[in-house]
Motif scaffolding. Structure first.
Motif, PDB file in Angstrom:
ATOM      1  N   LEU A  65       1.160   9.393  -8.129  1.00 26.63           N
ATOM      2  CA  LEU A  65      -0.056  10.195  -8.283  1.00 26.63           C
ATOM      3  C   LEU A  65      -0.761  10.935  -7.318  1.00 26.63           C
ATOM      4  N   TRP A  66      -0.808   9.972  -6.118  1.00 23.07           N
ATOM      5  CA  TRP A  66      -1.454  10.508  -5.023  1.00 23.07           C
ATOM      6  C   TRP A  66      -1.134   9.719  -3.685  1.00 23.07           C
ATOM      7  N   HIS A  97       0.651  -1.379   0.018  1.00 20.56           N
ATOM      8  CA  HIS A  97      -0.094  -0.099   0.005  1.00 20.56           C
ATOM      9  C   HIS A  97       0.810   1.142  -0.014  1.00 20.56           C
ATOM     10  N   THR A  98       0.972   2.126  -1.033  1.00 23.42           N
ATOM     11  CA  THR A  98       1.702   3.217  -1.197  1.00 23.42           C
ATOM     12  C   THR A  98       1.055   4.275  -1.690  1.00 23.42           C
ATOM     13  N   SER A  99      -0.193   4.116  -2.051  1.00 20.16           N
ATOM     14  CA  SER A  99      -0.970   5.223  -2.830  1.00 20.16           C
ATOM     15  C   SER A  99      -2.465   5.110  -2.227  1.00 20.16           C
ATOM     16  N   TYR A 100      -3.125   6.413  -2.500  1.00 16.88           N
ATOM     17  CA  TYR A 100      -4.682   6.310  -2.251  1.00 16.88           C
ATOM     18  C   TYR A 100      -5.491   5.916  -3.336  1.00 16.88           C
ATOM     19  N   HIS A 145       2.336  14.366  -0.011  1.00 20.37           N
ATOM     20  CA  HIS A 145       2.596  14.681  -1.385  1.00 20.37           C
ATOM     21  C   HIS A 145       1.526  15.308  -2.007  1.00 20.37           C
ATOM     22  N   LYS A 146       1.821  16.261  -2.892  1.00 22.06           N
ATOM     23  CA  LYS A 146       0.551  16.806  -3.723  1.00 22.06           C
ATOM     24  C   LYS A 146       0.173  15.677  -4.583  1.00 22.06           C
ATOM     25  N   LYS A 147      -1.037  15.914  -5.022  1.00 25.25           N
ATOM     26  CA  LYS A 147      -1.579  15.176  -6.044  1.00 25.25           C
ATOM     27  C   LYS A 147      -1.041  15.493  -7.351  1.00 25.25           C
TER      28      LYS A 147
END
Length: 258
Positions: free
Chosen positions: A180-181, A68-71, A185-187
């Motif tokens: 990406l998100w 799990h690294t991202s929304y 961090h910014k999207k």
């Protein structure tokens, strides 16, 4: 390694086609939501590579455990199943998402599994029921997004669900989606042409002692992640992102927590 394109994704040339599953006929999830998501991914110019899709059953149950690294992981983690006769993955998703007006309606229509941390046993039981009914279920056993993007400690829920349902426990690793998100961090949801690489492994032995089986799952996922990171870097170069700063006195959890 020889590659080919299938359904818009970069896959191994030797991947055998699977017969179309009955799930491919589902109106909301398969015929409305997925085409819309694919349209967005095409507009973003995402370059998605998938290895090992053959380890996902073309029919019957399977519990897919992914890092799990991202929304956005819950979207990408369902792609390998699409290569197996357009199968669908029902993700374990936190209660708050179901409570969002409109979104909750779609989540129920897609038959995702509502996770209420105050009553966690009910969500585990529901996941078991779905697997016994022959569905694919998705879980992120770290329970939260990894801030350094490496595999963290796993919760035991994945093993306990697989044991109770007598279902294959299938490890998977993903790399690149954090661009990406992700936390801290910014999207970057525009047309950035980010590569994303996924690799599915053979089902692990989930029998016996839960702690030992969870360690086997961790080892399998860690090995897959190391392989994906290596192949990704050799093909596209390194992902250039700094570790997100920790937020003091606050533990943030994600919609895929279990």
């Amino acid at each position: 390694m020889e590659w080919t394109s299938k359904d818009g994704f970069r896959v191994e040339a030797g991947l055998e086609p699977a017969p179309k599953h009955a799930e491919a006929k589902e109106l909301v999830y398969s015929r409305l939501i997925i085409p819309a998501i694919k349209g967005v991914m095409k507009a973003q110019g995402l370059q998605i590579t998938i290895q090992g899709a053959e380890h996902i059953p073309a029919d019957g149950a399977g519990l897919i455990a992914c890092n799990h690294t991202s929304y956005m992981d819950f979207i990408f983690a369902g792609i390998p199943a699409r290569l197996r006769g357009k199968r669908l993955v029902r993700f374990m998703t936190k209660r708050e998402i179901f409570d969002v007006k409109g979104v909750g309606t779609l989540m129920r229509a897609m038959k995702h599994i509502r996770v209420d941390r105050a009553a966690g046993a009910a969500s585990l039981d529901e996941a078991v029921r779905r697997l016994k009914a022959g569905q694919l279920v998705g879980i992120f056993p770290e329970g939260t997004i990894s801030r350094d993007f490496e595999l963290g400690q796993l919760k035991s829920g994945a093993v306990r669900i697989a044991q109770a349902a007598d279902a294959p426990l299938i490890p998977m690793a993903m790399w690149g989606a954090q661009q990406l998100w992700t936390k801290g961090h910014k999207k970057k949801m525009g047309r950035h042409h980010f590569p994303i690489w996924m690799k599915v492994g053979q089902p692990i032995d989930a029998s016996g002692d839960v702690e030992a089986a969870t360690q086997r799952l961790h080892s399998a996922m860690a090995e897959l992640l190391a392989e994906v990171q290596h192949d990704y870097e050799q093909t596209y170069g390194a992902v250039k992102m700094e570790r997100a700063k920790m937020e003091p006195a606050k533990t943030e959890r994600t919609k895929t927590e279990q």
